[in-house]
Every structure is written in structure tokens, then in C-alpha cells.
Design an enzyme around this catalytic site. Structure first.
Site, mmCIF file in Angstrom:
data_model
loop_
_atom_site.group_PDB
_atom_site.id
_atom_site.type_symbol
_atom_site.label_atom_id
_atom_site.label_comp_id
_atom_site.label_asym_id
_atom_site.label_seq_id
_atom_site.Cartn_x
_atom_site.Cartn_y
_atom_site.Cartn_z
ATOM 1 N N TYR A 346 59.867 -17.118 -37.554
ATOM 2 C CA TYR A 346 58.576 -16.474 -37.331
ATOM 3 C C TYR A 346 58.241 -16.530 -35.841
ATOM 4 C CZ TYR A 346 53.615 -15.384 -38.443
ATOM 5 O OH TYR A 346 52.368 -14.810 -38.545
ATOM 6 N N CYS A 347 57.929 -15.368 -35.254
ATOM 7 C CA CYS A 347 57.509 -15.279 -33.851
ATOM 8 C C CYS A 347 58.572 -15.899 -32.942
ATOM 9 C CB CYS A 347 56.134 -15.925 -33.681
ATOM 10 S SG CYS A 347 55.370 -15.659 -32.070
ATOM 11 N N VAL A 348 58.184 -16.838 -32.059
ATOM 12 C CA VAL A 348 59.167 -17.427 -31.154
ATOM 13 C C VAL A 348 60.192 -18.267 -31.923
ATOM 14 C CG1 VAL A 348 57.799 -19.493 -30.634
ATOM 15 C CG2 VAL A 348 59.434 -18.669 -28.952
ATOM 16 N N GLY A 350 61.590 -17.148 -34.521
ATOM 17 C CA GLY A 350 62.598 -16.130 -34.781
ATOM 18 C C GLY A 350 63.447 -15.844 -33.555
ATOM 19 N N LEU A 374 60.443 -12.496 -38.498
ATOM 20 C CA LEU A 374 59.066 -12.051 -38.707
ATOM 21 C C LEU A 374 58.366 -11.932 -37.353
ATOM 22 C CD1 LEU A 374 58.081 -14.424 -41.663
ATOM 23 C CD2 LEU A 374 59.193 -12.184 -41.777
#
Length: 609
Positions: A346-348, A350, A374
């Protein structure tokens, strides 16, 4: 007689309008103003004391210097030619004359519309007095035309490179938000009335909260957005049952208790961002992605990052991969016997996962069989407003600020994220908390938003330079373990989710990142933004998502041919996972043969910065 009654009625209304802005008890008001000033003095003392003790650095000056430098570039164009300067000044003067003429007309025409009005949805100017009181109406309209004029100066300045123009737009918006008349006591009718009605009690409460928040921020304003006393991690948020099965100096690995008799053979490893805490995925039972995934038959493992301090300052991305992601994969194999895992970032988190996949591909580590990203950027060409804070000078200032302690204070990054939506996440709370003197309401999402984490120096510097500043990750120039890594080496299936209104990882940027992987990419665009678009449980029946062809070309060309689907993207993702491997096994015991180390959500997540 009727005309006389109408005249008296108009006078009564005018007097009532004036009376609401007059002190009811001048002596009490004076006492409360003195008390408010005393509390303000405590706030100033907390601010000064932190600097005298060296508890806060001067890193905040770097963005201010950059703002001045950017505005100077815009001013250079307009002031470099007297004709252009006069033209700009004349436009603003004409707008003010228009407001003045409109005010004169409204004295005889009650129904006359404003000369300049903010959008109807602008919550700052909803009070009726902004329209019917001549003083406040003039302030509102003057603000509207001045802020629009300033924005037009940026757009009309020729010769600016796109980076400078982007920064100028952002900084003009920040200044405009800050200078809104709704943010000041004497220029906001609601605040003015409330102050007079309470004889200044609101200011006493507000300045007391301001002093508390500056003290809590160790010399910086730690803006409270929710009533933190109403939440406790592990009790009414982050409640999904599970166990900590492994712990390193960087992470705790949490395994969640199964609720189905059969589970998918491939476990699911979730890699959340280290910039925030993982329980955004487990806020409450109705919106918990973790709980929902467990109910679908996933054996869910989640990384909970440590809140770094001096001990973690030298740990960079290679360490976060080895002692975070690979450490978790080892723990999963020990607990389940499985070497094939579905991973989700998720975000960083990811972005780190994508870098890890490239490194593992180069080294022949094939334990991650599919990856879900994500709102994740791997290419930062169109990275949005966060790029405003990233240039060589600002990174050097950050490196200097972090070098002493080995980390960046949590409040710094939280403020940067809040500035991306200052109109929603900063100024309403400044007005509500410190001028109205009202404590914010309890809200789990905003409690999580304020539960910030510190950022380790080497890790944060690597991220800013290799992603935002130099875009090395997508260009194959990011170096881990002494050698460049390439995203094209990643040939496993990728599920790449963007959200349409994302202000942190813009959908255009996420879409573009799809082209850099070497294997099949399923691109999905969800409605709403960075948080709400992801944390969208099916039972809520909210928003929508789009599916379509391969993510080629540009997002604006892909979208017209995409199919819009109602509701949550979660079931679509689960079906995609099952397409990769739908084999099932009996539900697994928590920890397998490993000794568990405590209940979820663990200890690392409880450390507040």
C-alpha cells in the site's frame, strides 16, 4: 402607517444585526481576553523552549526559502516590464471597483447578486452574514477576486519551467488558504458572534488547546483532528484477532486468526507504508480490509513497522527489504510451510515491494508469486504536489536536520500531507480548535491520520532521492546490494490499483507505472481518493471502480473504454487472486510451530511519536 411599520421593522433587523457583534459583558470579555493572552504566552513559551533546548531544527525554513524563490521567479516576469506590471495592477483595481459598484447597487437592490462569489460548495462562507452583511460580503468578494488574480499571475507568467509553475500554483493556493477571512476572528461573522456571545470564553479554551498542541509537538504545532481519548489501539481500532509470530528490529509480523475451515493455499503478505501505521487496513470491523480478507479465506500476514528512533537512522531500503519483507517471508514459510506467497503493498509500502520484487528477481528469489499494488507509484514523473517539497536544496536541509538524531520527526511529514488538502485538513481545525475553542469530534480515520510515525534518516533520504528527485526506480538506476535493479525483471502478475481523486499517488502516475513491469498487469481505477478509495468495504455500497484493457498509453485514453462497476473493488481483486491459484488447504494454526510473541496488533504499533 404600513410604510412606517416597515421602516421600523427594517431598523429593528439592522439593530439586531449590529447587536450580535457587540460585547454583552465588556468587563468579562476583557478578563477573558487577558486569560487568552496568558494561554497564548504559554504557547509561545513552549515554542521558544523547544528551540532553546535544540529539540526542533530549522528544516521548516527550507520550504519557506523555496516559496520565496519561486514567487521571485513569477514576480520577475510581471515586474520586469512596467507595462505588464501596470496591466496586472489595473486588472486587480478594476475587480475591486466592480465589488464597490456592486455594494452600492445592493443598497437599493436587496436581491442583487455578489460581484464575485466562491463556489457554492465552499464551506467557509456558508453563514448567511457573508451575503447580507455589507462588511463581510465585501471581505469575501475581495478575497475571492484577489486569490483568483494571484492564481492568474502564475498562469500568465511566461518563461516558467513546469516545475516552477507547479510550485507556484501550490504555494499560491497555500497562501490563499491561509489568508482567507474565514480564518480570523474579526473577519469571520461566525467567530465574531461566538466570541461576543461567550464574552471570549472560546478564545481562552482555544489558546489553551494551542499551548497543549505546541507542547505535544515539541515546539511544532501538532494539530489535533480528532478526540484521541476515545480510541485505543487493540481495543476499539485494530481489533482483528491474531498473533505476533516474529519480530526484528524493524518489523513485527502479525498472523491473523482464520475464520473459515478452508483457506487459500497461498498466504497473503501485506506490506503497509512505514510513513503511517498499518491499522488503516483494520480501523473497525465494518471497514477492515484485513478482517474481510480473512473472511474470504486468506491466511493474512501483515508487517507492522517499528516507529524508528536513533537506533534505526542508518538503515536504508536494502535493510527494510531484508529485515522487513524477506524476514516476513521467512516467518510465513516457517509458520505455514509455503514458499509461494501473494503480496500486497500500500502506497510507499507498494513502492518498496516493487523494488523488492526487482531485487528478488535478479537474485532468483521466487517466493512472491503475485503482487498487488494499492495507490503505489513506481514512476514519479507525475507524482503530484508532494514533488513541491523535493528538490536538491530541500533534501539537503532534510539530511542535515535528520543527521543529528537519525530520524525526521513525525510531525514534519504529517504537516506535508495535510498541506496537500489544507482546506480540509488544516484550516477548518485551526478555526474550530483555536478560535472557536471546540475540541474536535472522535473519528477513527483522523485519529489514525494523527498517529504519525518518525522517518529513519537513511531510509527517507533514499526514498526521496531515488523516487521523487531522480526517478531512479523506473529508470533502472536504483541501486540495492551494490547493483542496479530493474522493474522489467518483475514478470509475476501484478494487480495495480489507482484511485481517481488521489492527491498523494495521482491516478495518472500509478497508471504510467504499469508499463515498467515485465509481466501482465491488471490495472483497476477505484472511485474516491487515497484512503476512501482503498478502504471501501463491499457492505458499504459506496463508490465504483473501472476495469478495462491493458494499461497502455495514457490514463485519459484508457478510461473511455473502461467498464464502470458499482461498489467496492475488493471482490474483483479476490477473484483475480483466485485466478492465479485457487487451491485450498485446511485453516492454519497461528504461528504454526513457532512460538507466538503476543496478541495482535503487537507492540510496535503502540509507540506514539
Amino acid at each position: 402607517m404600513a410604510q412606517k411599520n416597515e421602516t421600523n421593522s427594517a431598523k429593528d433587523q439592522s439593530n439586531a444585526s449590529v447587536d450580535q457583534y457587540l460585547a454583552k459583558d465588556p468587563e468579562r470579555l476583557a478578563r477573558n481576553l487577558a486569560r487568552a493572552l496568558e494561554e497564548l504566552g504559554k504557547a509561545a513559551a513552549a515554542w521558544t523552549e523547544a528551540r532553546e533546548k535544540g529539540e526542533t531544527g530549522d528544516v521548516t525554513t527550507a520550504p519557506l526559502i523555496d516559496m520565496v524563490r519561486t514567487f521571485s521567479r513569477v514576480s520577475e516576469y510581471w515586474l520586469g516590464d512596467p507595462t505588464r506590471a501596470l496591466e496586472a495592477q489595473t486588472r486587480l483595481f478594476a475587480e475591486f471597483m466592480g465589488i464597490w459598484a456592486n455594494a452600492i447597487r445592493r443598497m437599493s437592490e436587496d436581491a442583487a447578486a455578489d460581484y464575485a462569489a466562491p463556489p457554492a460548495a465552499d464551506k467557509r462562507f456558508q453563514d448567511p452574514e457573508w451575503g447580507r452583511n455589507a462588511f463581510f460580503s465585501f471581505l469575501k468578494q475581495a478575497y475571492v477576486v484577489t486569490s483568483r488574480w494571484a492564481a492568474d499571475l502564475v498562469e500568465g507568467a511566461e518563461g516558467l519551467d513546469e516545475t516552477t509553475r507547479h510550485k507556484a500554483r501550490f504555494y499560491v493556493d497555500q497562501v490563499s488558504q491561509a489568508l482567507s477571512p474565514s480564518n480570523f476572528l474579526l473577519t469571520n461573522p461566525e467567530l465574531f458572534r461566538e466570541t461576543m456571545a461567550s464574552d471570549g470564553e472560546n478564545l481562552v479554551r482555544g489558546m489553551r488547546m494551542l499551548a497543549e498542541d505546541i507542547a505535544a509537538g515539541k515546539g511544532e504545532l501538532k494539530l489535533r483532528q480528532s478526540d484521541a481519548s476515545k480510541f485505543k489501539v487493540g481495543e476499539n481500532i485494530a481489533m482483528t484477532p491474531g498473533k505476533v509470530i516474529a519480530r526484528s528490529r524493524l518489523v513485527e509480523v502479525i498472523q491473523y486468526k482464520p475464520v473459515t475451515k478452508q483457506v487459500l493455499k497461498r498466504p497473503l503478505l501485506v506490506v503497509p507504508p512505514w510513513i503511517n501505521k498499518f491499522y488503516i487496513l483494520d480501523l473497525n470491523p465494518k471497514r477492515s480490509f484485513i478482517r474481510w480478507a480473512v473472511e474470504q479465506g486468506h491466511t493474512v500476514f501483515v508487517i507492522s513497522w517499528v516507529n524508528p528512533d536513533e537506533r534505526h537512522g542508518m538503515l536504508d531500503w536494502a535493510d527494510y527489504i531484508e529485515e522487513g519483507i524477506r524476514f516476513a517471508l521467512d516467518a510465513i514459510e516457517d509458520a505455514t510451510g509455503e514458499r509461494s506467497v501473494n503480496a500486497m503493498g500500500y502506497c510507499v509500502g507498494g513502492t518498496l515491494l516493487a523494488a523488492s520484487l526487482a531485487l528478488m528477481a535478479a537474485e532468483g528469489d521466487k517466493r512472491i508469486a503475485s503482487a498487488t499494488l494499492l495507490t503505489t507509484q513506481v514512476d514519479f514523473t507525475h507524482a503530484g504536489d508532494l514533488k513541491v517539497f523535493v528538490d536538491e536544496e530541500q533534501i539537503q536541509a532534510l539530511d542535515k536536520a535528520m543527521s543529528g538524531r537519525g530520524y525526521l520527526e513525525a510531525n514534519r511529514m504529517a504537516t506535508a500531507f495535510n498541506m496537500l488538502r489544507a482546506g480540509d485538513l488544516i484550516w477548518p481545525y485551526v478555526v474550530n480548535n483555536y478560535l472557536r475553542g471546540r475540541a474536535p469530534l472522535p473519528f477513527d480515520l483522523l485519529y489514525w491520520n494523527s498517529d504519525s510515525t518518525r522517518l529513519g534518516a537513511a531510509n527517507h533520504s533514499y526514498y526521496l532521492r531515488n523516487c521523487y528527485l531522480e526517478n531512479n526506480l523506473s529508470r533502472g538506476r536504483a541501486v540495492l546490494h551494490g547493483k542496479p535493479i530493474r522493474l522489467e525483471d518483475v514478470t509475476i502478475p501484478i494487480f495495480n490499483l489507482a484511485t481517481r481523486e488521489d492527491h498523494i499517488a495521482p491516478a495518472k502516475s500509478v497508471f504510467m507505472g504499469s508499463r515498467f513491469f515485465g509481466g501482465p498487469v491488471e490495472f483497476v481505477l477505484a472511485g474516491s481518493g487515497h484512503i476512501a478509495g482503498v478502504i471501501n468495504a463491499p457492505d458499504l455500497g459506496k463508490y465504483q471502480y473501472w476495469t478495462g484493457a491493458k494499461p497502455e498509453g495514457m490514463l485519459e485514453n484508457w478510461l473511455p473504454g473502461a467498464k464502470e462497476n458499482p461498489g467496492s473493488w475488493w471482490p474483483y481483486w479476490h477473484a483475480w487472486i483466485e485466478k492465479q491459484d485457487n487451491r485450498s488447504v485446511p485453516a492454519r494454526k497461528l504461528g504454526g510451530r513457532r512460538k507466538t510473541l503476543g496478541d495482535a496488533p503487537g507492540e510496535y504499533v503502540r509507540t506514539r511519536a
